[in-house]
Write an enzyme that holds these catalytic residues in place. Structure first.
Site, PDB file in Angstrom:
ATOM      1  N   HIS A 223       0.889  -1.170   0.000  1.00 29.10           N
ATOM      2  CA  HIS A 223       0.000   0.000   0.000  1.00 29.10           C
ATOM      3  C   HIS A 223       0.925   1.216   0.000  1.00 29.10           C
ATOM      4  CE1 HIS A 223      -3.848   1.854   0.411  1.00 29.10           C
ATOM      5  NE2 HIS A 223      -3.597   2.398   1.589  1.00 29.10           N
ATOM      6  N   TYR A 251      -6.849   9.446  -2.053  1.00 27.08           N
ATOM      7  CA  TYR A 251      -7.120  10.200  -0.822  1.00 27.08           C
ATOM      8  C   TYR A 251      -5.958  11.144  -0.535  1.00 27.08           C
ATOM      9  CZ  TYR A 251      -4.227   6.543   1.510  1.00 27.08           C
ATOM     10  OH  TYR A 251      -3.224   5.681   1.884  1.00 27.08           O
ATOM     11  N   ASP A 534     -29.737 -18.406  15.819  1.00 29.49           N
ATOM     12  CA  ASP A 534     -31.158 -18.517  15.496  1.00 29.49           C
ATOM     13  C   ASP A 534     -31.287 -19.747  14.610  1.00 29.49           C
ATOM     14  OD1 ASP A 534     -33.871 -17.167  15.198  1.00 29.49           O
ATOM     15  OD2 ASP A 534     -33.258 -17.264  13.098  1.00 29.49           O
TER      16      ASP A 534
HETATM   17  C1  LIG Z   1       0.809   2.887   3.397  1.00 26.85           C
HETATM   18  C2  LIG Z   1      -0.222   2.653   4.447  1.00 26.85           C
HETATM   19  C3  LIG Z   1      -1.190   3.597   4.680  1.00 26.85           C
HETATM   20  C4  LIG Z   1      -2.146   3.402   5.665  1.00 26.85           C
HETATM   21  N1  LIG Z   1      -3.049   4.386   5.896  1.00 26.85           N
HETATM   22  C5  LIG Z   1      -3.943   4.248   6.902  1.00 26.85           C
HETATM   23  C6  LIG Z   1      -4.837   5.302   7.187  1.00 26.85           C
HETATM   24  O1  LIG Z   1      -4.793   6.364   6.572  1.00 26.85           O
HETATM   25  N2  LIG Z   1      -5.760   5.101   8.167  1.00 26.85           N
HETATM   26  C7  LIG Z   1      -5.829   3.937   8.867  1.00 26.85           C
HETATM   27  O2  LIG Z   1      -6.690   3.807   9.719  1.00 26.85           O
HETATM   28  N3  LIG Z   1      -4.966   2.935   8.629  1.00 26.85           N
HETATM   29  C8  LIG Z   1      -4.023   3.058   7.663  1.00 26.85           C
HETATM   30  N4  LIG Z   1      -3.153   2.043   7.386  1.00 26.85           N
HETATM   31  C9  LIG Z   1      -3.272   0.787   8.124  1.00 26.85           C
HETATM   32  C10 LIG Z   1      -2.657   0.832   9.495  1.00 26.85           C
HETATM   33  O3  LIG Z   1      -1.385   1.384   9.435  1.00 26.85           O
HETATM   34  C11 LIG Z   1      -2.572  -0.571  10.062  1.00 26.85           C
HETATM   35  O4  LIG Z   1      -3.819  -1.224   9.928  1.00 26.85           O
HETATM   36  C12 LIG Z   1      -2.211  -0.548  11.534  1.00 26.85           C
HETATM   37  O5  LIG Z   1      -1.042   0.179  11.750  1.00 26.85           O
HETATM   38  C13 LIG Z   1      -2.028  -1.959  12.018  1.00 26.85           C
HETATM   39  O6  LIG Z   1      -1.624  -1.916  13.353  1.00 26.85           O
HETATM   40  P1  LIG Z   1      -1.343  -3.249  14.133  1.00 26.85           P
HETATM   41  O7  LIG Z   1      -1.028  -2.856  15.519  1.00 26.85           O
HETATM   42  O8  LIG Z   1      -2.412  -4.214  13.908  1.00 26.85           O
HETATM   43  O9  LIG Z   1      -0.079  -3.883  13.352  1.00 26.85           O
HETATM   44  P2  LIG Z   1       1.457  -3.486  13.424  1.00 26.85           P
HETATM   45  O10 LIG Z   1       1.661  -2.044  13.636  1.00 26.85           O
HETATM   46  O11 LIG Z   1       2.123  -4.072  12.238  1.00 26.85           O
HETATM   47  O12 LIG Z   1       1.941  -4.202  14.713  1.00 26.85           O
HETATM   48  C14 LIG Z   1       2.101  -5.595  14.779  1.00 26.85           C
HETATM   49  C15 LIG Z   1       3.322  -5.852  15.641  1.00 26.85           C
HETATM   50  O13 LIG Z   1       3.397  -7.228  15.929  1.00 26.85           O
HETATM   51  C16 LIG Z   1       4.778  -7.507  16.073  1.00 26.85           C
HETATM   52  N5  LIG Z   1       4.998  -8.958  15.946  1.00 26.85           N
HETATM   53  C17 LIG Z   1       4.723  -9.743  14.875  1.00 26.85           C
HETATM   54  N6  LIG Z   1       5.105 -11.008  15.107  1.00 26.85           N
HETATM   55  C18 LIG Z   1       5.622 -11.032  16.368  1.00 26.85           C
HETATM   56  C19 LIG Z   1       6.184 -12.053  17.177  1.00 26.85           C
HETATM   57  N7  LIG Z   1       6.310 -13.317  16.742  1.00 26.85           N
HETATM   58  N8  LIG Z   1       6.605 -11.729  18.423  1.00 26.85           N
HETATM   59  C20 LIG Z   1       6.494 -10.453  18.883  1.00 26.85           C
HETATM   60  N9  LIG Z   1       5.991  -9.450  18.138  1.00 26.85           N
HETATM   61  C21 LIG Z   1       5.548  -9.731  16.898  1.00 26.85           C
HETATM   62  C22 LIG Z   1       5.401  -6.749  14.918  1.00 26.85           C
HETATM   63  O14 LIG Z   1       6.774  -6.550  15.093  1.00 26.85           O
HETATM   64  C23 LIG Z   1       4.593  -5.472  14.938  1.00 26.85           C
HETATM   65  O15 LIG Z   1       5.220  -4.428  15.647  1.00 26.85           O
HETATM   66  C24 LIG Z   1      -2.162   2.211   6.408  1.00 26.85           C
HETATM   67  C25 LIG Z   1      -1.210   1.234   6.163  1.00 26.85           C
HETATM   68  C26 LIG Z   1      -0.240   1.447   5.199  1.00 26.85           C
HETATM   69  C27 LIG Z   1       0.786   0.393   4.958  1.00 26.85           C
END
Ligand SMILES: Cc1cc2nc3c(=O)[nH]c(=O)nc-3n(C[C@H](O)[C@H](O)[C@H](O)COP(=O)(O)OP(=O)(O)OC[C@H]3O[C@@H](n4cnc5c(N)ncnc54)[C@H](O)[C@@H]3O)c2cc1C
Length: 809
Positions: A223, A251, A534
């Site tokens: 993305h 956007y 249900d």
């Molecule tokens: C280019 C881009 C634009 C975006 N724009 C928007 C926007 O405008 N608005 C919006 O709402 N969202 C947006 N998003 C989406 C949003 O950034 C993500 O949905 C959100 O940051 C996800 O957060 P998270 O905490 O689920 O995942 P992450 O931030 O990826 O966190 C997951 C964490 O789990 C850790 N992890 C994984 N495996 C392990 C393991 N085995 N042991 C320990 N730790 C582990 C990883 O290291 C990571 O830090 C965008 C995304 C992108 C890429």
């Protein structure tokens, strides 16, 4: 690091931080957050952070509204993480303008402030966009922009302040389970004993799931966005609202004197290789060629972009799911293992509300909202396949900004699950829709000729898009002659074992202790009395029951049932969907038809309503249930799958002289609306109890204790405040699609849960919850469809055959 915890959160992105924040807010102290890399360093680290609240489902919109309410209050190091700049969604096509009108109504119906603006007004909010081709805009004042790492930090620090331990640089490498429950988390820093784990692991979630042998159906997609500028026009005070022009796929968000430019290109790229478990693979080299279509769309919307500099180019990985919805909930296979992921580029907007919902769900044992659309238990087995996931998620991504027409079918990954009757359905000109991978007839084009001269109106606007006069003809066949419905896709389960009856009495609200051969319609409730399932239950033997539920609800319902099974092994619950074909035979001539092909006795005395018998139809051994979802005399006939085609042919040949027609799911919807039969997930779900849903007749408070009984007794004592009500809309061609506001003057009383046209009563029907004092038949209200208000009247329900004479005949 502790070696024991009440809960372990894996991942310290915005979602994990929110879960820890909310768990500790609810009083859980020993919470450990494990993060393989630095805190907040995953996808959260590079999201541009547009926070929009309006989505197509009520629950998701509510979650996003909760996020905003929380984000407004958060600070890290004195810095706010959220700025309420508002948002504008432009309409650059006639269809989009219609969509905006519908969205404005929906927003009002869920209590979100939204205003439809003319082009000039919108332009005053955002003077940089070109007015060429723009027809209007939707303005949401309370939307905003987030700095995701700041919000994540603020929530993580608050959690730490309440006793949580944050462990960066600690990777989860495995789990210990016993007795079907999580017991231990193995990490690079040693094991932690715990009975609750929440994987908020973004794109890594499938890797984490695999450590437990569990599928988490998401795909990482690339993305991209560009930070463009600087622009002199953006110097000075104030910040522009976020801007989306979905018709141009783009956007924008102001960031200082620059603009974030992003979007959803038509040629998305998923991550080809296995999801790497290295620290942060979420940033990839920027693909300029692929960004070109978005940039040029951006230039059309904002001419100032032409020749603008590019301060930053980001290609981040973000999870997408095969239906574009989040993935939330507890694993049905491993108790105590939860996931919250699959955010489809809305994880910043969603995480505040998601963390709250997940924490409340864990602490109280029940989901506070109807999260069905996001529920982990919605995925059928084929969604584990990489091929399916990639194909379908790519379609979701590609069409993300398309106008979203309710009832529109997906094109990719079709023809997966076929009933044995499928070849006959094709011969009859079935127009198929897909549900949970099943191909199901929506209607049969061969029936269109039967509709000639009937004078049914084509529903106006969107409701008339995926429509055929055949729907009316099939409806009429069921009401006047007999119709055959292939319902093989129904989810079927069997509950058996020496404790089966007692178990079902405890989990179901209706009485289960009825003679062998009884069919009982029942709900299964949560502790608040909310309707979790249900279904119909047939007692096959003293301790053996067949349970039937909707095509898409089988995994969910089976998981609900299994999660309540006694631990002594006295009851078994299993899915038997694939073993049985099912054909519905309904209509006033159904008895004649059944009798014509069988030596069994289908008379009213020999085969009463709500009973089941083992029968033979032609050569086919079958189980017939005298039950109906269309409000006519008839049977659901279940036969071993291999007999399914012969069963259809037998019934079809005998039915032709009786005027039989093949009928599809769209006619079922019209038939059931006239009869007031509720549809779980729309009219009824976990936030409504049976009394307000008009299902009190299926509750037996006097049968002894059952889950939800105490809550129902309280509800009964307190009296109802709202009631599921039937309205008819004065203009027959004005057909509601769901989500439309129901109004009294300027007051929004409720929203439509189900809408459709009743071909027998010749009326447009809409169901919705109304305050009891407004639910009296004859009350005059309005329903707003696409910005136009139509007079509507509350009716006594059901509209068709209120005494049930047709069904019992
Ligand atoms: C280019 C881009 C634009 C975006 N724009 C928007 C926007 O405008 N608005 C919006 O709402 N969202 C947006 N998003 C989406 C949003 O950034 C993500 O949905 C959100 O940051 C996800 O957060 P998270 O905490 O689920 O995942 P992450 O931030 O990826 O966190 C997951 C964490 O789990 C850790 N992890 C994984 N495996 C392990 C393991 N085995 N042991 C320990 N730790 C582990 C990883 O290291 C990571 O830090 C965008 C995304 C992108 C890429």
């Amino acid at each position: 690091m502790r070696d024991q915890a009440r809960a372990v959160v894996i991942g310290a992105g915005i979602c994990g931080s929110s879960v820890a924040y909310h768990l500790t807010e609810l009083g859980w102290r020993e919470v450990v957050v494990l993060e393989q890399g630095p805190l907040h360093g995953g996808t959260t680290s590079h999201a541009p952070g547009l926070v929009g609240q309006l989505r197509s489902s009520v629950s998701l919109t509510k979650l996003l509204m909760q996020s905003v309410a929380l984000y407004r209050t958060l600070r890290a190091g004195g810095e706010p993480g959220f700025q309420e700049v508002g948002s504008l969604r432009l309409a650059s096509s006639a269809a989009r303008l219609e969509e905006l009108k519908r969205q404005a109504g929906f927003a009002r119906a869920v209590g979100l402030e939204a205003e439809l603006l003319g082009v000039e007004e919108a332009h005053r909010f955002f003077p940089l966009f070109s007015k060429d081709g723009v027809r209007g805009a939707l303005y949401l004042r309370t939307d905003g922009s987030a700095r995701a790492p700041i919000l994540a930090r603020a929530m993580a620090e608050a959690a730490r302040g309440r006793g949580a331990e944050l462990c960066p640089g600690t990777r989860v490498t495995g789990f210990g389970t016993s007795g079907g429950r999580i017991r231990e988390v193995h990490t690079s820093a040693g094991p932690i004993r715990t009975e609750v784990v929440i994987a908020t692991t973004g794109i890594w979630s499938p890797v984490i799931g695999r450590l437990l042998g569990m599928a988490v159906p998401l795909v990482p997609f690339q993305h991209q966005y560009v930070l463009a500028g600087p622009f002199v026009e953006l110097r000075g005070p104030g910040t522009l609202p976020n801007l989306r022009d979905p018709d141009r796929l783009v956007y924008f968000r102001q960031d200082g004197d620059c603009l974030v430019v992003g979007g959803y290109e038509r040629d998305p790229r998923y991550l080809e290789e296995e999801i790497p478990s290295r620290e942060n693979p979420t940033v990839l080299p920027f693909d300029r060629k692929r960004f070109e279509s978005l940039w040029s769309g951006g230039e059309t919307v904002l001419p100032a972009l032409r020749g603008a500099g590019r301060v930053k180019e980001v290609n981040g990985l973000e999870s997408f799911t095969p239906d574009g919805e989040f993935i939330l909930g507890e694993s049905p296979e491993v108790k105590g293992f939860w996931v919250a992921c699959g955010f489809c580029a809305h994880g910043v907007s969603g995480s505040g509300g998601v963390g709250k919902a997940i924490a409340e769900w864990i602490v109280s044992g029940e989901s506070p909202l109807n999260l069905w659309q996001m529920d982990l238990r919605r995925f059928a087995a084929h969604t584990r396949s990489r091929r399916y996931l990639r194909e379908r998620a790519a379609e979701v991504y590609r069409t993300y900004y398309d106008v979203s027409y309710p009832g529109e079918e997906r094109e990719s990954a079709r023809n997966l699950k076929l009933s044995p009757v499928y070849p006959r359905l094709v011969q009859l000109g079935a127009v198929f829709g897909e549900k949970s991978g099943w191909e199901r007839p929506n209607w049969f084009s061969s029936n269109e000729k039967l509709a000639e001269g009937q004078g049914w109106p084509r529903p106006a606007g969107w409701a008339g898009r995926a429509w055929s006069p055949a729907i009316g003809a099939e409806h009429q066949a069921a009401r006047e002659r007999v119709a055959l419905f292939d319902e093989t896709s129904f989810s079927k389960m069997e509950v058996s074992g020496r404790g089966a009856l007692g178990f079902l009495e405890r989990i179901a609200a209706n009485r289960m202790d009825r003679p062998v051969g009884s069919v009982t319609y029942t709900q299964m409730l949560n502790g608040r009395g909310g309707i979790e399932c249900d279904l119909t239950v047939t007692r096959l033997a003293p301790e053996r029951f067949q349970i039937v539920t909707g095509t898409a609800f089988g995994i969910h319902d089976l998981a609900w049932i299994r999660s309540h099974l006694p631990e002594d092994g006295s009851v078994e619950a299993r899915d038997i969907t694939s073993s049985l074909a099912c054909i519905g035979v309904w209509g006033p001539r159904a008895r004649e038809l059944m009798q014509a092909v069988s030596e069994n006795d289908f008379s009213g005395d020999a085969f009463p309503y709500l009973t089941a018998q083992e029968v033979r139809l032609g050569e086919v051994p079958a189980r017939a249930l005298r039950v109906t979802y269309v409000g006519e005399l008839g049977w659901e006939v279940y036969a071993p799958t291999e007999y399914g085609l012969r069963l259809w042919d037998t019934l079809w040949e005998a039915g032709l002289p009786l005027g039989a027609a093949a009928a599809g799911y769209r006619s079922i919807d019209s038939l059931r609306l006239e009869k007031g039969y509720r549809y779980w997930s729309q009219d009824i779900h976990s936030e409504y109890h049976p009394y307000e849903a008009g299902l009190g007749f299926a509750v037996k408070l006097d049968k002894g204790d059952f889950i939800g009984r105490a809550a129902l007794e309280r509800a009964k004592a307190e009296g109802l405040s709202r009631k599921l009500s039937c309205l008819t809309i004065e203009e027959p061609s004005a057909v509601a699609l769901g989500g439309e506001p129901i109004l009294l003057g300027s007051e929004v009383l409720g929203r439509v849960t189900s809408g459709g046209y009743g071909y027998t009563v010749r009326k447009s029907i809409a169901y919705g919850y109304l305050p009891v004092e407004r639910s009296k038949p004859g009350t005059r209200l309005e329903v707003e469809l696409f910005g136009t208000r139509f007079p509507a009247t509350v009716e006594k329900e059901p509209l068709y055959d209120p005494k049930g004479e047709r069904v019992r005949g």
